[in-house]
Motif scaffolding. Structure first.
Motif, PDB file in Angstrom:
ATOM      1  N   VAL A 198      45.593  49.332  29.313  1.00 26.85           N
ATOM      2  CA  VAL A 198      45.008  48.044  29.692  1.00 26.85           C
ATOM      3  C   VAL A 198      45.575  47.574  31.029  1.00 26.85           C
ATOM      4  CG1 VAL A 198      44.678  47.401  27.290  1.00 26.85           C
ATOM      5  CG2 VAL A 198      46.766  46.673  28.468  1.00 26.85           C
ATOM      6  N   GLY A 199      44.875  46.625  31.650  1.00 23.79           N
ATOM      7  CA  GLY A 199      45.331  46.047  32.907  1.00 23.79           C
ATOM      8  C   GLY A 199      44.172  45.585  33.763  1.00 23.79           C
ATOM      9  N   VAL A 200      44.507  44.978  34.890  1.00 19.88           N
ATOM     10  CA  VAL A 200      43.512  44.429  35.804  1.00 19.88           C
ATOM     11  C   VAL A 200      43.562  45.173  37.137  1.00 19.88           C
ATOM     12  CG1 VAL A 200      42.735  42.370  37.049  1.00 19.88           C
ATOM     13  CG2 VAL A 200      43.679  42.143  34.754  1.00 19.88           C
ATOM     14  N   ILE A 201      42.424  45.582  37.613  1.00 28.07           N
ATOM     15  CA  ILE A 201      42.200  46.160  38.936  1.00 28.07           C
ATOM     16  C   ILE A 201      40.830  45.643  39.386  1.00 28.07           C
ATOM     17  CG2 ILE A 201      41.782  48.319  40.187  1.00 28.07           C
ATOM     18  CD1 ILE A 201      43.603  49.770  38.307  1.00 28.07           C
ATOM     19  N   PRO A 202      40.612  45.298  40.638  1.00 26.30           N
ATOM     20  CA  PRO A 202      41.417  45.549  41.836  1.00 26.30           C
ATOM     21  C   PRO A 202      42.277  44.367  42.261  1.00 26.30           C
ATOM     22  CG  PRO A 202      39.214  44.915  42.474  1.00 26.30           C
ATOM     23  CD  PRO A 202      39.246  44.879  40.975  1.00 26.30           C
ATOM     24  N   GLU A 203      42.344  43.313  41.484  1.00 22.81           N
ATOM     25  CA  GLU A 203      43.220  42.199  41.816  1.00 22.81           C
ATOM     26  C   GLU A 203      44.323  42.116  40.774  1.00 22.81           C
ATOM     27  OE1 GLU A 203      40.949  38.649  42.510  1.00 22.81           O
ATOM     28  OE2 GLU A 203      39.869  39.540  44.197  1.00 22.81           O
ATOM     29  N   SER A 204      45.347  41.343  41.065  1.00 20.39           N
ATOM     30  CA  SER A 204      46.542  41.355  40.237  1.00 20.39           C
ATOM     31  C   SER A 204      46.434  40.513  38.978  1.00 20.39           C
ATOM     32  CB  SER A 204      47.749  40.892  41.056  1.00 20.39           C
ATOM     33  OG  SER A 204      47.498  39.631  41.658  1.00 20.39           O
ATOM     34  N   ARG A 205      45.399  39.672  38.890  1.00 17.16           N
ATOM     35  CA  ARG A 205      45.187  38.920  37.655  1.00 17.16           C
ATOM     36  C   ARG A 205      43.728  38.482  37.550  1.00 17.16           C
ATOM     37  NH1 ARG A 205      44.643  33.368  37.874  1.00 17.16           N
ATOM     38  NH2 ARG A 205      45.345  32.277  39.769  1.00 17.16           N
ATOM     39  N   ASP A 206      43.365  38.023  36.380  1.00 15.34           N
ATOM     40  CA  ASP A 206      42.052  37.451  36.123  1.00 15.34           C
ATOM     41  C   ASP A 206      41.977  36.069  36.798  1.00 15.34           C
ATOM     42  OD1 ASP A 206      39.660  36.567  35.071  1.00 15.34           O
ATOM     43  OD2 ASP A 206      40.285  36.672  32.970  1.00 15.34           O
ATOM     44  N   HIS A 207      40.849  35.805  37.463  1.00 15.54           N
ATOM     45  CA  HIS A 207      40.664  34.523  38.138  1.00 15.54           C
ATOM     46  C   HIS A 207      39.536  33.701  37.513  1.00 15.54           C
ATOM     47  CE1 HIS A 207      43.438  35.040  41.566  1.00 15.54           C
ATOM     48  NE2 HIS A 207      43.180  36.328  41.409  1.00 15.54           N
ATOM     49  N   SER A 208      39.205  33.975  36.266  1.00 14.02           N
ATOM     50  CA  SER A 208      38.223  33.143  35.576  1.00 14.02           C
ATOM     51  C   SER A 208      38.803  31.748  35.373  1.00 14.02           C
ATOM     52  CB  SER A 208      37.852  33.756  34.233  1.00 14.02           C
ATOM     53  OG  SER A 208      38.996  33.806  33.381  1.00 14.02           O
ATOM     54  N   ALA A 209      37.943  30.793  35.034  1.00 15.54           N
ATOM     55  CA  ALA A 209      38.396  29.410  34.870  1.00 15.54           C
ATOM     56  C   ALA A 209      39.457  29.303  33.787  1.00 15.54           C
ATOM     57  CB  ALA A 209      37.202  28.509  34.549  1.00 15.54           C
ATOM     58  N   VAL A 210      39.250  29.988  32.653  1.00 15.09           N
ATOM     59  CA  VAL A 210      40.228  29.897  31.570  1.00 15.09           C
ATOM     60  C   VAL A 210      41.549  30.545  31.974  1.00 15.09           C
ATOM     61  CG1 VAL A 210      39.401  32.013  30.428  1.00 15.09           C
ATOM     62  CG2 VAL A 210      40.585  30.255  29.096  1.00 15.09           C
ATOM     63  N   ALA A 211      41.488  31.648  32.729  1.00 14.94           N
ATOM     64  CA  ALA A 211      42.708  32.298  33.194  1.00 14.94           C
ATOM     65  C   ALA A 211      43.444  31.424  34.206  1.00 14.94           C
ATOM     66  CB  ALA A 211      42.381  33.656  33.802  1.00 14.94           C
ATOM     67  N   ASN A 212      42.700  30.815  35.124  1.00 13.31           N
ATOM     68  CA  ASN A 212      43.344  29.927  36.106  1.00 13.31           C
ATOM     69  C   ASN A 212      44.045  28.762  35.435  1.00 13.31           C
ATOM     70  OD1 ASN A 212      42.519  31.486  38.277  1.00 13.31           O
ATOM     71  ND2 ASN A 212      40.667  30.280  38.657  1.00 13.31           N
ATOM     72  N   ALA A 213      43.428  28.209  34.402  1.00 11.02           N
ATOM     73  CA  ALA A 213      44.056  27.096  33.687  1.00 11.02           C
ATOM     74  C   ALA A 213      45.347  27.547  33.005  1.00 11.02           C
ATOM     75  CB  ALA A 213      43.079  26.528  32.663  1.00 11.02           C
ATOM     76  N   ALA A 214      45.319  28.719  32.400  1.00 17.09           N
ATOM     77  CA  ALA A 214      46.523  29.225  31.744  1.00 17.09           C
ATOM     78  C   ALA A 214      47.621  29.530  32.755  1.00 17.09           C
ATOM     79  CB  ALA A 214      46.180  30.483  30.946  1.00 17.09           C
ATOM     80  N   PHE A 215      47.235  30.053  33.927  1.00 17.50           N
ATOM     81  CA  PHE A 215      48.228  30.386  34.954  1.00 17.50           C
ATOM     82  C   PHE A 215      48.887  29.125  35.504  1.00 17.50           C
ATOM     83  CE2 PHE A 215      49.399  31.776  39.327  1.00 17.50           C
ATOM     84  CZ  PHE A 215      50.265  32.808  38.970  1.00 17.50           C
ATOM     85  N   SER A 216      48.153  28.044  35.578  1.00 17.34           N
ATOM     86  CA  SER A 216      48.708  26.784  36.077  1.00 17.34           C
ATOM     87  C   SER A 216      49.529  26.058  35.016  1.00 17.34           C
ATOM     88  CB  SER A 216      47.573  25.861  36.551  1.00 17.34           C
ATOM     89  OG  SER A 216      46.854  26.462  37.613  1.00 17.34           O
ATOM     90  N   GLY A 217      49.384  26.468  33.770  1.00 12.75           N
ATOM     91  CA  GLY A 217      50.113  25.822  32.692  1.00 12.75           C
ATOM     92  C   GLY A 217      51.500  26.395  32.519  1.00 12.75           C
ATOM     93  N   ALA A 218      52.185  25.907  31.516  1.00 12.05           N
ATOM     94  CA  ALA A 218      53.567  26.314  31.259  1.00 12.05           C
ATOM     95  C   ALA A 218      53.629  27.717  30.662  1.00 12.05           C
ATOM     96  CB  ALA A 218      54.223  25.323  30.314  1.00 12.05           C
ATOM     97  N   VAL A 219      54.689  28.442  31.006  1.00 11.18           N
ATOM     98  CA  VAL A 219      54.964  29.715  30.338  1.00 11.18           C
ATOM     99  C   VAL A 219      55.171  29.412  28.856  1.00 11.18           C
ATOM    100  CG1 VAL A 219      56.549  31.665  30.163  1.00 11.18           C
ATOM    101  CG2 VAL A 219      56.014  30.682  32.404  1.00 11.18           C
ATOM    102  N   PRO A 220      54.518  30.127  27.956  1.00 13.87           N
ATOM    103  CA  PRO A 220      54.633  29.817  26.525  1.00 13.87           C
ATOM    104  C   PRO A 220      56.085  29.799  26.051  1.00 13.87           C
ATOM    105  CG  PRO A 220      52.825  31.322  26.887  1.00 13.87           C
ATOM    106  CD  PRO A 220      53.532  31.195  28.198  1.00 13.87           C
ATOM    107  N   SER A 221      56.391  28.857  25.187  1.00 14.46           N
ATOM    108  CA  SER A 221      57.762  28.699  24.700  1.00 14.46           C
ATOM    109  C   SER A 221      58.227  29.924  23.930  1.00 14.46           C
ATOM    110  CB  SER A 221      57.872  27.453  23.822  1.00 14.46           C
ATOM    111  OG  SER A 221      56.975  27.538  22.717  1.00 14.46           O
TER     112      SER A 221
END
Length: 557
Positions: A198-221
């Motif tokens: 598994v993994g993402v190519i050709p960019e380093s992460r998913d840039h969908s709206a849900v992914a962007n929201a998770a990336f801007s949020g806190a690292v899970p406890s």
């Protein structure tokens, strides 16, 4: 009487498990067990060394294609075949399952006295979602895709989608239930790989709206708690990234791990791991075989997005251990030259080594000796082992017959390892087996330690001269006695740095061959054959001849 009642009655008659029974009812279920310093695969109550080979991705979908392949694999002295099972094959229509391909796989393996490791090609195979059913591929509203930074969708289902995850998990659980029903007593299937590279190519992460929201949020406890608890044993590269950003115990992904592409990789690792945890747990609830995830490794100087960003790579293994505790291990697919480096990074106290994909040929034979001897590997598996023979070239993914790999070296090393397996398994946990590996022309020697002795391996002339990959495995059978199996042309000398008499001599070297269940002596090698008592000489032809050496040492002043 309903199906459950019939199966319950059957279980009483034949002593097997019924649908719905607990894990404890499978007393002989294949499982992992710590034995001394090694974690081993236990099959029917005994340690088992997987001498494996992985089929090409689409080979197992055809009974006709596989018919001539099975006996060739047996002739290569394999005991296990790694075979994909595709989601699209078992659930062509939503909710309607067809396990005929799986059943034919089981029949073929059993008829040829082979075990299976199932590779679940569910939502992903090599980052892509190419093996999912058509009803998933075509419904992009219900089953969304990973998106690039400019908003384009890719051929990858989103790990952030609960609809994707739950459909994948339901199909996998049904597969595991079927395996329990048809193989719960026979144990043809030993382990299961959940998804593939598994993994993402050709960019380093998913840039969908849900992914962007998770990336801007806190690292899970849950992840932060795991890191704090295991801080001293984290992978050094991962720990360095965390501490370089301040070693924070809370914050967004970039606040905790820094504003680098590696943070994108770690972010995706967490979300792939937690997705796969859900799928794995659903499968284990039905039939708890050992399960693992595999990683496509990083080429030199590649950045996240150029490789499978988010896969279970060495620097993110701790993220995966935190996010997917139901997985029993994480495994590397090793095609690069630095085999010892990559394999060593996965052979951790908290992660036993199993290599589901690797290069074959002479290099693969040497790597197998090193993996089993030095790293206590549970299994080794070159890829594309169905290439040999008369299979149509297009079915095995090549265009020129000269490209077919020569798997004879794998067959030869597996022939020897199958005979040595009981001793290897006995010694893995006690330190009584080790191995040395030489990779590339620049490496001219390798050293290993054998009780009171040090063995130094150097290159010798011959067909596998400068630049070839060489390996030697030593199994200690007494304080001063060793069985030695080698791959390649090498010379081995002996010394000691232990207290006592300072000089090491060779008392004797005997060729030995396995005949009628026992090792039978051949020539006693002396004089010119052991450099006048100074060295053991290995030859590239030894494995093909079924030859090992029994070496006895002594010390003098």
């Amino acid at each position: 009487m309903n199906k459950l009642g019939v199966l319950t009655l059957l279980s009483i008659v034949v002593g097997g498990p019924a649908v719905g029974q607990t894990r404890d009812s499978h007393a002989g279920l294949p499982h992992l067990e710590k034995r001394g310093g090694a974690t081993q695969l236990i099959v029917d109550g005994k340690p088992f060394l997987v001498l494996g080979g992985e089929l090409h991705n689409s080979s197992s979908s055809s009974v006709a294609y596989m018919k001539p392949v099975w006996p060739r694999l047996t002739a290569m002295h394999m005991n296990t075949v790694l075979s994909p099972v595709a989601w699209e094959t078992i659930e062509p229509e939503e909710g309607k399952f067809d396990f005929s391909v799986v059943d034919r796989l089981l029949e073929g393996a059993r008829a040829n006295n082979l075990k299976l490791v199932i590779l679940w090609f569910g939502a992903w195979k090599n980052t892509y979602s190419s093996y999912v059913p058509a009803w998933v591929k075509t419904d992009t509203e219900r089953f969304p895709r990973v998106q690039t930074s400019d908003g384009r969708s890719t051929e990858r289902l989103s790990p952030f989608s609960t609809a994707v995850r739950d459909a994948d998990a339901r199909a996998f659980a049904r597969l595991m239930r079927h395996l329990r029903e048809v193989d719960g007593d026979t144990h043809t299937v030993l382990m299961v790989q959940v998804e593939n590279e598994v993994g993402v190519i050709p960019e380093s992460r998913d840039h969908s709206a849900v992914a962007n929201a998770a990336f801007s949020g806190a690292v899970p406890s849950a992840l932060m708690s795991f890191l704090q608890k295991h801080r001293t044993t984290l992978d050094p590269e991962f720990r360095a990234a965390w501490e370089a950003a301040g070693g924070k115990t809370a914050g967004t992904w970039q606040e905790v791990f820094g504003k680098t592409s590696l943070t994108d990789d770690l972010f995706m690792a967490w979300h792939y791991a937690t997705y796969i945890e859900h799928v794995t747990a659903a499968g284990k609830a039905e039939y708890p075989l050992p399960m693992f995830a595999n990683a496509a490794l990083i080429r030199p100087n590649y950045e996240p997005g150029q490789y499978n960003s988010g896969g279970p790579l060495p620097h993110s293994m701790d993220v995966w251990h935190a996010g997917a505790p139901s997985l029993d291990l994480l495994s590397p697919d090793i095609y690069f030259n630095e085999f010892a480096l990559w394999a060593g990074r996965y052979a951790r106290p908290d992660n036993p080594l199993f290599i589901p994909e690797a290069q074959g040929g002479a290099a693969g034979a040497a790597n197998a000796l090193y993996a089993f001897g030095h790293l206590s590997a549970m299994g080794f598996s070159p890829f594309g082992v169905d290439d040999q023979g008369n299979a149509p070239l297009d079915l095995v993914g090549i265009t020129n017959s000269s490209e077919r790999p020569d798997n004879s070296a794998i067959g030869n090393v597996y022939s020897e390892l199958s005979k040595l397996a009981p001793m290897i398994l006995e010694k893995q946990g006690t330190g009584g087996v080790t191995a040395a590996l030489m990779e590339g022309e620049a490496q001219r020697s390798a050293r290993l330690y054998l009780g009171d002795y040090t063995a130094t391996m150097t290159r010798a002339g011959g067909s596998s001269g400068a630049g070839a990959r060489l390996a030697a495995m030593f199994i200690q059978t007494g304080p001063n006695e060793f069985l030695v199996a080698g791959s390649g042309d090498a010379q081995i000398t002996f010394s000691t740095d232990k207290p006592g008499l300072p000089i090491v001599g060779i008392e004797s070297i005997d060729e030995e061959f396995f005949e009628n269940g026992a090792w039978v002596p051949g020539r006693r090698l002396n004089g010119d054959e052991n450099s006048q008592g100074q060295a053991l000489r290995l030859y590239a032809s030894d494995l093909a001849q079924g030859k090992i050496y029994r070496v006895r040492l002594y010390r003098y002043r």
